[in-house]
Design a protein around this motif. Structure first.
Motif, PDB file in Angstrom:
ATOM      1  N   LEU A  87      -0.122  -4.992  -5.132  1.00 38.03           N
ATOM      2  CA  LEU A  87      -0.559  -3.710  -4.577  1.00 38.03           C
ATOM      3  C   LEU A  87       0.362  -2.588  -5.027  1.00 38.03           C
ATOM      4  N   ALA A  88       1.660  -2.833  -4.994  1.00 39.62           N
ATOM      5  CA  ALA A  88       2.637  -1.787  -5.301  1.00 39.62           C
ATOM      6  C   ALA A  88       2.471  -1.242  -6.707  1.00 39.62           C
ATOM      7  N   VAL A  89       2.144  -2.111  -7.672  1.00 38.30           N
ATOM      8  CA  VAL A  89       2.107  -1.681  -9.077  1.00 38.30           C
ATOM      9  C   VAL A  89       0.711  -1.292  -9.538  1.00 38.30           C
ATOM     10  N   GLU A  90      -0.235  -1.243  -8.623  1.00 41.39           N
ATOM     11  CA  GLU A  90      -1.642  -1.018  -8.985  1.00 41.39           C
ATOM     12  C   GLU A  90      -1.868   0.263  -9.770  1.00 41.39           C
ATOM     13  N   LYS A  91      -1.073   1.301  -9.509  1.00 42.31           N
ATOM     14  CA  LYS A  91      -1.273   2.590 -10.168  1.00 42.31           C
ATOM     15  C   LYS A  91      -0.400   2.759 -11.414  1.00 42.31           C
ATOM     16  N   ILE A 102       0.832  -1.206   0.000  1.00 44.37           N
ATOM     17  CA  ILE A 102       0.000   0.000   0.000  1.00 44.37           C
ATOM     18  C   ILE A 102       0.868   1.260   0.000  1.00 44.37           C
ATOM     19  N   PHE A 103       1.908   1.271   0.838  1.00 45.37           N
ATOM     20  CA  PHE A 103       2.804   2.433   0.835  1.00 45.37           C
ATOM     21  C   PHE A 103       3.426   2.622  -0.544  1.00 45.37           C
ATOM     22  N   LEU A 104       3.947   1.535  -1.121  1.00 44.35           N
ATOM     23  CA  LEU A 104       4.611   1.650  -2.416  1.00 44.35           C
ATOM     24  C   LEU A 104       3.643   2.125  -3.498  1.00 44.35           C
ATOM     25  N   LYS A 105       2.395   1.676  -3.435  1.00 47.94           N
ATOM     26  CA  LYS A 105       1.395   2.115  -4.416  1.00 47.94           C
ATOM     27  C   LYS A 105       1.226   3.631  -4.371  1.00 47.94           C
ATOM     28  N   HIS A 106       1.055   4.176  -3.163  1.00 44.21           N
ATOM     29  CA  HIS A 106       0.788   5.610  -3.047  1.00 44.21           C
ATOM     30  C   HIS A 106       2.057   6.443  -3.249  1.00 44.21           C
ATOM     31  N   ALA A 107       3.168   5.978  -2.714  1.00 44.55           N
ATOM     32  CA  ALA A 107       4.420   6.710  -2.924  1.00 44.55           C
ATOM     33  C   ALA A 107       4.848   6.609  -4.383  1.00 44.55           C
ATOM     34  N   GLY A 108       4.623   5.447  -4.988  1.00 46.71           N
ATOM     35  CA  GLY A 108       4.981   5.254  -6.389  1.00 46.71           C
ATOM     36  C   GLY A 108       4.108   6.033  -7.344  1.00 46.71           C
TER      37      GLY A 108
END
Length: 235
Positions: A215-219, A184-190
């Motif tokens: 989750l990390a690559v969701e965006k 989740i953090f990586l998704k929003h920070a990324g």
């Protein structure tokens, strides 16, 4: 009759909202021995918001309650207090110390997620972050979850660096209570810095649980998402 500004008043309001349906839902995320009233989440949040002015001594009394809902209400109240526009550094520190000093009463992931970004994260803006590093090294998964969730309150500040640091440290963590907030953090920070996320994945993806990568690559664009998740076959 309990005072309106008391833990007893909050407990009485929660008990009055018992629901068999909500109880069944709560039981799915609680340990078998953990008590629950069964209160719908929207109702619980409304009760907590009405009691934002509850003295911290009474919030601590809520945290001492055996049932899940009073303790979730307590962390919600801490969160509502942390959202106040006029809160100062001393006030933030008092809220953070209340949360950290009673972490053993925080027994579910939703308690952490509700309060850690604003109660802990916003308190740490411009401050030393060692408390997060200590939490990240703790044996208890929920303390590690606090370490990884608090940086969501730092996303739009230079202090977000500690989130990237801790995500790297916790990237191999196999516990879902921890690898979920890593993702989740990586998704929003990324989303704010896609190049940084790609560089992070180049370094850490081989060690990360597959759900964290998803989750990390969701965006990210779909073709990029497929490339990174495809490297997680078997995990």
């Amino acid at each position: 009759m309990p005072s309106a500004a008391s833990a007893d008043a909050v407990v009485a309001e929660l008990e009055a909202e018992r629901s068999d349906e909500a109880h069944a839902s709560a039981r799915r995320r609680l340990a078998p021995t953990e008590e629950a009233f069964g209160v719908r989440m929207g109702t619980l949040f409304s009760i907590a918001k009405r009691h934002t002015g509850l003295p911290l001594a009474e919030v601590v009394r809520l945290l001492a309650q055996p049932a899940y809902e009073p303790r979730l209400a307590a962390v919600c109240i801490l969160d509502f207090k942390a959202r106040r526009k006029r809160i100062d550094g001393h006030g933030r520190g008092t809220l953070a110390r209340t949360y950290l000093g009673h972490h053993d009463r925080i027994t579910t992931w939703d308690m952490v997620d509700r309060a850690a970004p604003r109660v802990i994260g916003l308190w740490l803006v411009g401050r030393d972050k060692q408390v997060l590093r200590d939490l990240a090294a703790a044996p208890e998964p929920l303390r590690r979850r606090t370490a990884m969730t608090a940086p969501l309150g730092l996303l739009d500040t230079p202090d977000v660096e500690v989130g990237w640091e801790l995500a790297g440290e916790l990237a191999p963590d196999r516990d879902p209570l921890v690898h979920q907030p890593v993702g989740i953090f990586l998704k929003h920070a990324g989303e704010r810095d896609p190049d940084r996320l790609v560089a992070f994945l180049e370094q850490h993806v081989a060690d990360m649980p597959r759900p964290a990568v998803r989750l990390a690559v969701e965006k990210l664009p779909s073709e990029v998402r497929t490339r990174w998740v495809g490297r997680q076959v078997g995990r």
